[in-house]
Design an enzyme around this catalytic site. Structure first.
Site, PDB file in Angstrom:
ATOM      1  N   CYS A   1       8.867   9.653   0.175  1.00 56.81           N
ATOM      2  CA  CYS A   1       8.062   8.799   0.925  1.00 56.81           C
ATOM      3  C   CYS A   1       7.840   9.244   2.434  1.00 56.81           C
ATOM      4  O   CYS A   1       8.762   9.483   2.945  1.00 56.81           O
ATOM      5  CB  CYS A   1       8.792   7.616   1.015  1.00 56.81           C
ATOM      6  SG  CYS A   1       7.727   6.199   1.695  1.00 56.81           S
TER       7      CYS A   1
ATOM      8  N   CYS B   1      -2.640  -6.502  -2.661  1.00 55.42           N
ATOM      9  CA  CYS B   1      -1.175  -6.199  -2.774  1.00 55.42           C
ATOM     10  C   CYS B   1      -0.858  -5.616  -1.243  1.00 55.42           C
ATOM     11  O   CYS B   1      -1.542  -4.860  -0.761  1.00 55.42           O
ATOM     12  CB  CYS B   1      -0.918  -5.099  -3.710  1.00 55.42           C
ATOM     13  SG  CYS B   1       0.770  -4.690  -3.457  1.00 55.42           S
TER      14      CYS B   1
ATOM     15  N   CYS C   1      -0.065 -10.324  -4.009  1.00 49.64           N
ATOM     16  CA  CYS C   1       1.210  -9.399  -4.508  1.00 49.64           C
ATOM     17  C   CYS C   1       1.746  -8.792  -3.204  1.00 49.64           C
ATOM     18  O   CYS C   1       1.018  -8.818  -2.285  1.00 49.64           O
ATOM     19  CB  CYS C   1       0.815  -8.207  -5.342  1.00 49.64           C
ATOM     20  SG  CYS C   1       2.064  -7.223  -5.726  1.00 49.64           S
TER      21      CYS C   1
ATOM     22  N   ARG D   1      -0.842   0.166 -14.707  1.00 49.01           N
ATOM     23  CA  ARG D   1      -1.537   0.680 -13.484  1.00 49.01           C
ATOM     24  C   ARG D   1      -1.414   1.950 -13.224  1.00 49.01           C
ATOM     25  O   ARG D   1      -0.363   2.419 -12.964  1.00 49.01           O
ATOM     26  CB  ARG D   1      -1.409  -0.375 -12.350  1.00 49.01           C
ATOM     27  CG  ARG D   1      -2.233  -0.088 -11.077  1.00 49.01           C
ATOM     28  CD  ARG D   1      -2.167  -0.951 -10.006  1.00 49.01           C
ATOM     29  NE  ARG D   1      -2.374  -2.250 -10.294  1.00 49.01           N
ATOM     30  CZ  ARG D   1      -1.303  -3.193 -10.184  1.00 49.01           C
ATOM     31  NH1 ARG D   1      -0.196  -2.978  -9.531  1.00 49.01           N
ATOM     32  NH2 ARG D   1      -1.471  -4.333 -10.644  1.00 49.01           N
TER      33      ARG D   1
END
Ligand code: SAM
Ligand code: DTB
Ligand code: SF4
Length: 328
Positions: free
Chosen positions: A68, A105, A136, A274
């Site tokens: 990340c 989202c 979301c 997804r």
């Protein structure tokens, strides 16, 4: 196969790693054909759902997830920002709705939300929901109380990924455990929200890890309604981005990625699958194979959280070529 036979087969397979391994071993074309047949039994044909993603709090995260850009442990060069104002979030949601998205989202680079942020988060949920969008959020770990308040405000989905197999988890993230993830998923369920849970492929994991990852998802007490499959976007300055740079593992094998989509579709027939991060590095034909294998949702727009995404013009062009509608 009849619906009953499919159900019996599913029940025997989803809870059994050897049976999942056997699915991965099916010849590729047969596997994709089988996944497509399952897909058609449970979902509209030639249709893909569009979701839009917004980073409402970027960077400076205390967790150490090896992939990340937003972890404060890594040197990705990303500048940390404060939580966005609700007005700006609502404006972005409005633009997403006008662009044809059905779901919005909101993602935050947090280990967990702080109490002081809750009023603003609840306000965002109420106002985005009032636009007629599905809502979301992905905010890290939640307490029971936070999950209940988000659900009461109208949050439809909570995204919280298990990312990889239980065995591989500790080599990707050390600041929390696989069990921490499962605990938050339980709280989200108990609060009555739908679960969005998936992971990342192409982190150098083994086939056995991909099997263990899908097994963990499919054998949750209720499988996730939405399963994001991300291809690792390698980011310089992150442990995984740096470790894989220049190696043959820097990009996941495309056939193996499609296989994983197909097995996910077979194991979780009713879930939305997804195709998430990493589409920028996928050819149109690879994306088409993923849709054939059962993917039926994407993130639209030219940004994900901190990395780029295929712009909506490119996606519209691809869907026109494929005859895929996006009014799911
Ligand atoms: N902080 C929250 C959390 O981790 O639960 C929410 C945001 S986090 C960025 C959401 C998900 O994005 C991660 O679980 C991971 O699956 C995915 N992700 C993050 N960086 C990625 C990358 N470089 N490539 C692919 N997927 C990534
Ligand atoms: C998910 O599984 N993928 C999205 C969403 N859930 C929040 C995030 C992808 C992030 C890709 C890397 C980035 O843009 O920083
Ligand atoms: Fe933080 Fe989420 Fe990134 Fe992990 S994936 S470092 S928890 S923002």
């Amino acid at each position: 196969m009849t619906a009953l036979a499919e159900r019996a087969e599913w029940a025997a397979t989803a809870h059994d790693r050897d049976a999942i391994a056997a699915l991965f071993d099916i010849p590729f074309l047969d596997l994709v054909a089988r996944a497509h047949a399952v897909h058609l039994r449970h979902h509209p044909r030639n249709a893909v759902q569009l979701s839009t993603l917004l980073s409402i709090k970027t960077g400076g995260c205390v967790e150490d997830c090896g992939y990340c850009s937003q972890s404060a442990h890594h040197k990705s060069g990303l500048k940390a920002e404060k939580l966005m104002a609700a007005d700006a979030v609502v404006a972005a949601a409005q633009a997403a709705r006008d662009g044809g998205s059905g779901r919005f989202c909101m993602g935050a680079a947090w280990r967990e939300p702080k109490e002081r942020d809750m009023p603003a988060l609840l306000d965002m949920v109420r106002r985005v929901k009032a636009l007629g969008l599905e809502t979301c959020m992905t905010l890290g770990m939640l307490t029971d109380d936070q999950a209940e308040r988000l659900a009461d405000a109208g949050l439809d989905y909570y995204n919280h990924n298990i990312d990889t197999s239980p065995e591989n988890y500790g080599s990707v993230i050390t600041t929390r455990t696989f069990q921490d993830r499962l605990d938050t998923l339980d709280r989200v369920r108990a609060a009555g929200m739908s679960v969005c849970c998936g992971g990342i492929l192409g982190m150098g994991e083994s086939r056995a890890d991909r099997i263990g990852f899908l097994h963990a998802l499919a054998s949750l007490p209720t499988p996730p309604e939405s399963v994001p499959l991300n291809a690792l976007v390698p980011i310089a300055g992150t442990p995984l981005g740096d470790m894989l740079a220049g190696t043959p593992m820097a990009r996941i094998d495309e056939i193996e990625f499609v296989r994983t989509v197909a097995v996910a579709r077979i194991l979780m027939p009713q879930s939305m699958v997804r195709l998430s991060a990493g589409r920028e590095s996928m050819s149109e034909s690879m994306q088409a194979l993923c849709f054939m294998a059962g993917a039926n949702s994407i993130f639209t727009g030219d940004r994900l959280l901190t990395t780029g995404n295929n712009g909506s013009d490119a996606d519209a062009g691809l869907f026109a070529k494929l005859g895929i509608s996006t009014d799911l």
